[in-house]
Design a protein around this motif. Structure first.
Motif, short mmCIF file in Angstrom:
data_model
loop_
_atom_site.label_atom_id
_atom_site.label_comp_id
_atom_site.label_asym_id
_atom_site.label_seq_id
_atom_site.Cartn_x
_atom_site.Cartn_y
_atom_site.Cartn_z
N ARG A 32 24.80 50.91 29.92
CA ARG A 32 23.97 50.61 31.09
C ARG A 32 24.84 50.81 32.34
NH1 ARG A 32 21.77 44.89 29.12
NH2 ARG A 32 20.86 44.81 31.19
N MET A 33 25.13 52.07 32.64
CA MET A 33 26.14 52.41 33.63
C MET A 33 25.76 52.03 35.07
SD MET A 33 28.21 53.11 31.40
CE MET A 33 29.66 53.44 32.35
N ASP A 34 24.49 52.09 35.41
CA ASP A 34 24.09 51.68 36.76
C ASP A 34 24.43 50.21 36.97
OD1 ASP A 34 23.14 54.16 37.40
OD2 ASP A 34 21.02 53.66 37.09
N GLU A 35 24.12 49.39 35.96
CA GLU A 35 24.40 47.96 36.07
C GLU A 35 25.90 47.68 36.05
OE1 GLU A 35 21.36 45.43 33.84
OE2 GLU A 35 20.97 47.47 33.09
N VAL A 36 26.67 48.51 35.35
CA VAL A 36 28.13 48.39 35.37
C VAL A 36 28.63 48.56 36.80
CG1 VAL A 36 30.30 49.48 34.66
CG2 VAL A 36 28.48 49.14 32.98
N ALA A 37 28.12 49.58 37.47
CA ALA A 37 28.52 49.84 38.86
C ALA A 37 28.15 48.66 39.76
CB ALA A 37 27.86 51.13 39.36
N PHE A 38 27.00 48.08 39.54
CA PHE A 38 26.57 46.95 40.36
C PHE A 38 27.48 45.74 40.15
CE2 PHE A 38 21.96 48.73 40.12
CZ PHE A 38 22.26 49.63 41.13
N GLU A 39 27.88 45.49 38.90
CA GLU A 39 28.80 44.38 38.61
C GLU A 39 30.16 44.61 39.26
OE1 GLU A 39 28.56 41.29 37.27
OE2 GLU A 39 26.42 41.68 37.17
N LYS A 40 30.60 45.86 39.26
CA LYS A 40 31.89 46.19 39.89
C LYS A 40 31.82 45.94 41.40
CE LYS A 40 33.67 49.32 36.41
NZ LYS A 40 34.10 50.67 36.06
N ILE A 41 30.69 46.30 41.98
CA ILE A 41 30.51 46.07 43.42
C ILE A 41 30.57 44.56 43.72
CG2 ILE A 41 28.80 46.17 45.29
CD1 ILE A 41 27.93 48.92 43.95
N LYS A 42 29.87 43.80 42.91
CA LYS A 42 29.86 42.34 43.08
C LYS A 42 31.29 41.79 42.95
CE LYS A 42 27.21 38.36 41.54
NZ LYS A 42 26.16 37.87 40.65
N GLY A 43 32.01 42.26 41.94
CA GLY A 43 33.39 41.83 41.75
C GLY A 43 34.26 42.19 42.94
N ASN A 44 34.02 43.37 43.51
CA ASN A 44 34.79 43.79 44.69
C ASN A 44 34.55 42.86 45.89
OD1 ASN A 44 35.94 45.96 43.35
ND2 ASN A 44 34.47 47.45 44.14
N VAL A 45 33.31 42.42 46.05
CA VAL A 45 33.00 41.50 47.15
C VAL A 45 33.76 40.18 46.96
CG1 VAL A 45 31.19 40.19 48.34
CG2 VAL A 45 30.76 42.56 47.63
N PHE A 46 33.79 39.68 45.73
CA PHE A 46 34.56 38.46 45.46
C PHE A 46 36.04 38.68 45.77
CE2 PHE A 46 30.88 37.27 42.68
CZ PHE A 46 30.59 36.07 43.31
N GLU A 47 36.56 39.84 45.40
CA GLU A 47 37.98 40.15 45.67
C GLU A 47 38.25 40.22 47.17
OE1 GLU A 47 38.91 43.70 43.47
OE2 GLU A 47 38.76 42.67 41.55
#
Length: 123
Positions: A32-47
């Motif tokens: 589910r690669m689109d959702e993978v990208a979305f989780e990475k974006i969310k993680g980046n915001v936390f970082e």
């Protein structure tokens, strides 16, 4: 008192970053690669905001109010660009870009809410 707040906030950021990474791996396993990208974006915001917290602590030199003000200011300044990007994507009917900006804005809202809660409970 400031140290306890910062410790709790750092723990919160670490947990959220870890959760995003974990969810990203699970979604990747399901292809589910689109959702993978979305989780990475969310993680980046936390970082990003974890780094901003660190900067707030350094620049305020122990002044609780200055730390809070710096952090809150950044939670307003940075997302203003994301809100503008969302509106631009909306004008162009770009659903993917809209979703990306929406994720960033929702994540920063969650961060602001958690920051305020932790900051006030330690007072």
């Amino acid at each position: 008192m400031n140290e306890q707040r910062v410790e709790k906030l750092n723990r919160y950021f670490d947990e959220q970053i870890s959760l995003c990474g974990q969810r990203s791996k699970e979604l990747s396993a399901d292809d589910r690669m689109d959702e993978v990208a979305f989780e990475k974006i969310k993680g980046n915001v936390f970082e990003i905001f974890c780094t901003i917290l660190s900067a707030a602590v350094k620049t305020s030199k122990g002044d609780n109010e200055a730390t809070k003000d710096f952090f809150i200011l950044k939670t307003e300044q940075i997302p203003s660009n994301w809100a503008a990007a969302y509106e631009k994507a909306k004008q162009h009917n770009d659903a993917v870009s809209m979703r990306i900006e929406q994720i960033k804005l929702e994540t920063v809202d969650e961060i602001k809410e958690t920051f305020t809660k932790i900051w006030e409970e330690e007072e």
